[in-house]
Design a protein around this motif. Structure first.
Motif, short mmCIF file in Angstrom:
data_model
loop_
_atom_site.label_atom_id
_atom_site.label_comp_id
_atom_site.label_asym_id
_atom_site.label_seq_id
_atom_site.Cartn_x
_atom_site.Cartn_y
_atom_site.Cartn_z
N LYS A 100 5.98 43.83 -43.36
CA LYS A 100 4.70 44.41 -43.79
C LYS A 100 4.38 45.68 -43.01
O LYS A 100 3.88 46.65 -43.56
CB LYS A 100 3.60 43.37 -43.56
CG LYS A 100 2.34 43.67 -44.31
CD LYS A 100 1.30 42.64 -43.99
CE LYS A 100 -0.06 43.24 -43.93
NZ LYS A 100 -1.01 42.46 -43.21
N HIS A 101 4.69 45.69 -41.72
CA HIS A 101 4.34 46.85 -40.90
C HIS A 101 5.50 47.84 -40.76
O HIS A 101 5.37 48.83 -40.06
CB HIS A 101 3.86 46.37 -39.53
CG HIS A 101 2.64 45.52 -39.63
ND1 HIS A 101 1.43 46.02 -40.07
CD2 HIS A 101 2.44 44.21 -39.41
CE1 HIS A 101 0.55 45.05 -40.10
NE2 HIS A 101 1.13 43.94 -39.70
N ASP A 102 6.61 47.53 -41.37
CA ASP A 102 7.75 48.43 -41.27
C ASP A 102 7.67 49.46 -42.38
O ASP A 102 7.74 49.13 -43.56
CB ASP A 102 9.03 47.58 -41.40
CG ASP A 102 10.27 48.44 -41.26
OD1 ASP A 102 10.10 49.63 -40.93
OD2 ASP A 102 11.38 47.94 -41.48
N SER A 103 7.50 50.74 -41.97
CA SER A 103 7.32 51.75 -43.00
C SER A 103 8.65 52.10 -43.67
O SER A 103 8.68 52.88 -44.60
CB SER A 103 6.68 53.00 -42.42
OG SER A 103 7.27 53.31 -41.20
N TYR A 104 9.76 51.54 -43.18
CA TYR A 104 11.05 51.84 -43.78
C TYR A 104 11.43 50.83 -44.86
O TYR A 104 12.35 51.06 -45.61
CB TYR A 104 12.15 51.89 -42.72
CG TYR A 104 12.03 53.13 -41.88
CD1 TYR A 104 12.67 54.30 -42.26
CD2 TYR A 104 11.26 53.14 -40.72
CE1 TYR A 104 12.54 55.45 -41.51
CE2 TYR A 104 11.13 54.28 -39.97
CZ TYR A 104 11.78 55.44 -40.36
OH TYR A 104 11.64 56.57 -39.63
N ILE A 257 4.79 59.42 -45.63
CA ILE A 257 5.88 60.02 -44.85
C ILE A 257 5.39 61.31 -44.19
O ILE A 257 4.43 61.92 -44.65
CB ILE A 257 7.16 60.30 -45.69
CG1 ILE A 257 6.86 61.25 -46.86
CG2 ILE A 257 7.79 59.03 -46.19
CD1 ILE A 257 8.12 61.72 -47.54
N TYR A 258 6.07 61.68 -43.11
CA TYR A 258 5.73 62.93 -42.43
C TYR A 258 6.74 64.00 -42.83
O TYR A 258 7.94 63.70 -42.97
CB TYR A 258 5.88 62.77 -40.92
CG TYR A 258 4.85 61.93 -40.23
CD1 TYR A 258 3.50 62.06 -40.51
CD2 TYR A 258 5.24 61.04 -39.24
CE1 TYR A 258 2.57 61.31 -39.84
CE2 TYR A 258 4.31 60.28 -38.55
CZ TYR A 258 2.98 60.42 -38.85
OH TYR A 258 2.07 59.68 -38.18
N HIS A 277 10.86 61.17 -32.50
CA HIS A 277 9.65 60.51 -31.98
C HIS A 277 8.75 60.01 -33.12
O HIS A 277 8.29 58.87 -33.11
CB HIS A 277 8.88 61.50 -31.10
CG HIS A 277 7.60 60.94 -30.57
ND1 HIS A 277 7.57 59.97 -29.60
CD2 HIS A 277 6.31 61.21 -30.88
CE1 HIS A 277 6.32 59.65 -29.35
NE2 HIS A 277 5.52 60.39 -30.10
N LEU A 278 8.56 60.89 -34.13
CA LEU A 278 7.64 60.52 -35.22
C LEU A 278 8.26 59.49 -36.17
O LEU A 278 7.54 58.72 -36.80
CB LEU A 278 7.25 61.78 -36.01
CG LEU A 278 6.41 62.79 -35.24
CD1 LEU A 278 6.35 64.10 -35.98
CD2 LEU A 278 5.00 62.27 -34.99
N SER A 279 9.60 59.47 -36.21
CA SER A 279 10.26 58.52 -37.12
C SER A 279 9.97 57.07 -36.75
O SER A 279 10.14 56.18 -37.58
CB SER A 279 11.78 58.72 -37.10
OG SER A 279 12.06 59.98 -37.57
N LYS A 280 9.57 56.86 -35.49
CA LYS A 280 9.26 55.49 -35.09
C LYS A 280 8.07 54.96 -35.89
O LYS A 280 7.91 53.76 -36.06
CB LYS A 280 8.91 55.45 -33.60
CG LYS A 280 10.12 55.63 -32.72
CD LYS A 280 9.72 55.64 -31.29
CE LYS A 280 10.86 56.14 -30.44
NZ LYS A 280 10.42 56.66 -29.16
N ARG A 281 7.21 55.87 -36.31
CA ARG A 281 6.02 55.45 -37.05
C ARG A 281 6.21 55.48 -38.57
O ARG A 281 6.03 54.49 -39.22
CB ARG A 281 4.85 56.37 -36.66
CG ARG A 281 3.62 55.62 -36.32
CD ARG A 281 2.53 56.49 -35.88
NE ARG A 281 1.34 56.25 -36.68
CZ ARG A 281 0.70 55.10 -36.74
NH1 ARG A 281 1.12 54.08 -36.05
NH2 ARG A 281 -0.36 54.97 -37.49
N GLU A 484 12.73 61.61 -25.48
CA GLU A 484 13.41 62.15 -26.65
C GLU A 484 13.91 63.58 -26.41
O GLU A 484 14.99 63.93 -26.82
CB GLU A 484 12.50 62.15 -27.87
CG GLU A 484 12.64 60.94 -28.73
CD GLU A 484 11.49 60.02 -28.56
OE1 GLU A 484 10.44 60.52 -28.15
OE2 GLU A 484 11.62 58.80 -28.80
N SER A 485 13.05 64.36 -25.69
CA SER A 485 13.40 65.77 -25.53
C SER A 485 14.67 65.91 -24.70
O SER A 485 15.54 66.70 -25.02
CB SER A 485 12.25 66.54 -24.91
OG SER A 485 11.97 66.05 -23.65
N SER A 486 14.80 65.10 -23.60
CA SER A 486 15.99 65.25 -22.75
C SER A 486 17.24 64.87 -23.55
O SER A 486 18.26 65.56 -23.48
CB SER A 486 15.86 64.40 -21.50
OG SER A 486 15.51 63.09 -21.85
#
Ligand code: GTP
Length: 505
Positions: A100-104, A257-258, A277-281, A484-486
């Motif tokens: 239910k909470h998985d946007s994928y 989706i973003y 980073h945003l893909s987690k959401r 994520e950046s490193s």
């Protein structure tokens, strides 16, 4: 006829071989069993009296010692419902809770699933239902009880109580903020209580009017897929969390989706780190809107096609584009259509009303005016640097130059304007104001933009610098989160090194 014997003989005589009970004439000869039962009900309903008329035995319904009546429960009482066993319910809950909470993952035919069973409402809504969680039954009610009343709060001391209250307050404020964005803009708490908001110039409330929010609701209501456009330079700053929350709670069946637009204005590793980073959401795509030289168009079209095949039972699906003003919603639609179907301009508020655009036979796109969720945390400079307001309407734009100097790196500013030598505020923050004035003066002298008497045209220069910033002429971006950046930096460095090696070979 009359007695049983006579009746038997009569049957033998007449060859009546029925194997039924013999019915003989007597008290109930003309009454069937049902009638007899009914009549005896009336009899038993009367009290038995003695000769004097006193009641010696009360009627059945008047007696105080009526036998205990138990009604057999029947499944049919519950009408058109299905009954499932407890273990089947818990299995359903476990299996669906993650999905239910998985946007994928996409739940098709949600309406046919008993989604309301996923939340145990009583537990969250009524504190009374949580009594046994805070205190055991024996402790409060049993023979060895230690309290007169059960405790309703989980707090056992004052500090705990304070922290719980603080948490509740925070939740309440978040709810108010959400409510205020859900169409109650006119009398929101932000407008009433916060004096800094009151003191803000009217233009800093752009994108917050009731009209704009009504347009947004129209777009959200009509869309099956909502694409939230973010500016790659400041993805979190241009994110409308309250709208996301609204969509998730009020219309969870819509896909969100973003799209990280303006990726050409940031280094590749920054875009990659933000996407990660945003893909987690929510699913996130990097994009560069341009009719002739775009990036990410193929992936976006493919994704939209997948959504349309998911809803193959529908005639067509609608895709709404929402986000801050000037993030490039109209530009993305033009890029997808490969021609100018929406009005695009480097100024915020170009899109005034929602509009439908046909993209494919089965896919429609909807452009929405830019929205700005009201926030108490955002300062005027934050709003200005996000490109939400028109720079030409800002009074005394030079007051924002020190903030801009702090945001950008010195070498980028030197390279863009070919000037150098303004006060080193990095070492001494007290010099920031002075640095701002010197920076404007240096540019004015370099470009020869002086007023009468050789005074630099401060307002003009400040406006130009702010324009350049919002249009991406001055390199700037919000660094992505550390982990994520490193990682992205490393992989991109390795990639670059590999490419270099290959080209050397
Ligand atoms: N460099 C760069 N500029 C972009 C990109 N996408 C859009 N822009 C520019 O951003 C500005 C705003 O684009 P619009 O498409 O009008 O933005 P919008 O979100 O529709 O704006 P509103 O109408 O205010 O809602 C325009 O000047 C575009 O040229 C991009 O990917 N890269």
């Amino acid at each position: 006829m009359g007695t049983a014997k006579k009746e038997k003989q009569r049957r033998e005589r007449q060859n009546d071989t029925r194997d039924a009970n013999l019915k003989v004439k007597g008290e109930n000869f003309y009454k069937d069993a049902k009638k007899v039962k009914h009549l005896s009900m009336y009899k038993s309903g009367r009290a038995v009296r003695n000769a004097k008329g006193d009641i010696i035995k009360a009627a059945d319904m008047q007696s105080s010692d009526i036998p205990v009546a138990r009604v057999d429960p029947n499944k049919k009482w519950f009408g058109n419902t299905r009954v499932i066993a407890q273990d089947a319910l818990s299995h359903f809950r476990e299996a669906m809770a993650d999905k239910k909470h998985d946007s994928y993952s996409v739940l098709l035919k949600r309406n046919k699933l008993p989604m309301s069973l996923l939340d145990e409402k009583d537990k969250t809504e009524s504190p009374a239902a949580r009594i046994l969680e805070t205190e055991s039954y024996e402790h409060a009610f049993g023979p060895k009880q230690q309290r007169k009343k059960p405790r309703l709060m989980t707090a056992s001391n004052l500090e705990e109580l304070a922290s719980i209250t603080e948490k509740d307050q925070q939740q309440y404020e978040e709810k108010l903020e959400l409510d205020s964005t859900l169409g109650l803009m006119g009398n929101s708490i932000l407008d009433k209580d916060d004096f800094t908001q009151e003191a803000k110039e009217a233009i800093f409330h752009k994108g917050q009017s009731k009209r704009i929010w009504n347009e947004l609701y129209k777009v959200v209501d009509s869309s099956d897929v909502v694409i939230h456009i973010l500016d790659a330079r400041d993805p979190l700053g241009t994110r409308c969390e309250s709208v996301e929350k609204y969509i998730q709670t009020e219309c969870p069946h819509k896909h969100l989706i973003y799209v990280l637009n303006k990726c050409d204005l940031v280094p590749t590793w920054v875009a990659a780190a933000w996407v990660k980073h945003l893909s987690k959401r929510f699913p996130t795509l990097a994009f560069h809107a341009s009719i002739t030289n775009s990036f990410g168009k193929g992936s976006l079209i493919q994704l939209l096609r997948q959504f349309s095949t998911l809803h193959s039972d529908r005639k067509q699906i609608s895709v709404g584009f929402i986000g801050y003003p000037n993030t490039g919603k109209s530009s993305i639609i033009n890029t997808l259509r490969r021609k100018k179907v929406c009005q695009v301009a480097p100024i915020p508020g170009e899109t005034k009303v929602w509009q439908y655009i046909t993209f494919m036979k089965k896919i429609f796109l909807i452009d929405c005016p830019g929205i700005v969720p009201p926030s108490q945390r955002d300062t005027e400079s934050d709003i200005l640097f996000r490109g939400v307001v028109r720079v030409e309407h800002v009074s005394s734009p030079e007051q924002y130059i020190p903030d801009l100097l702090k945001k950008c790196t010195r070498k980028h500013l030197e390279r863009t304007y070919e000037v150098s030598g303004w006060a080193k505020f990095e070492e001494d923050p007290a010099l920031l104001e002075k640095a701002g004035i010197e920076f404007i003066e240096l540019i004015a002298r370099k470009q020869g933009r002086l007023l009468k008497g050789g005074e630099p045209d401060e307002t003009g220069i400040a406006k130009q610098v702010l324009y350049d910033f919002t249009r991406g002429k001055i390199p700037w971006f919000v660094p992505p989160p550390q982990d994520e950046s490193s990682e992205s930096k490393e992989t991109h460095k390795n990639k670059d090194a590999l490419e270099k090696k290959e080209s050397e070979k």
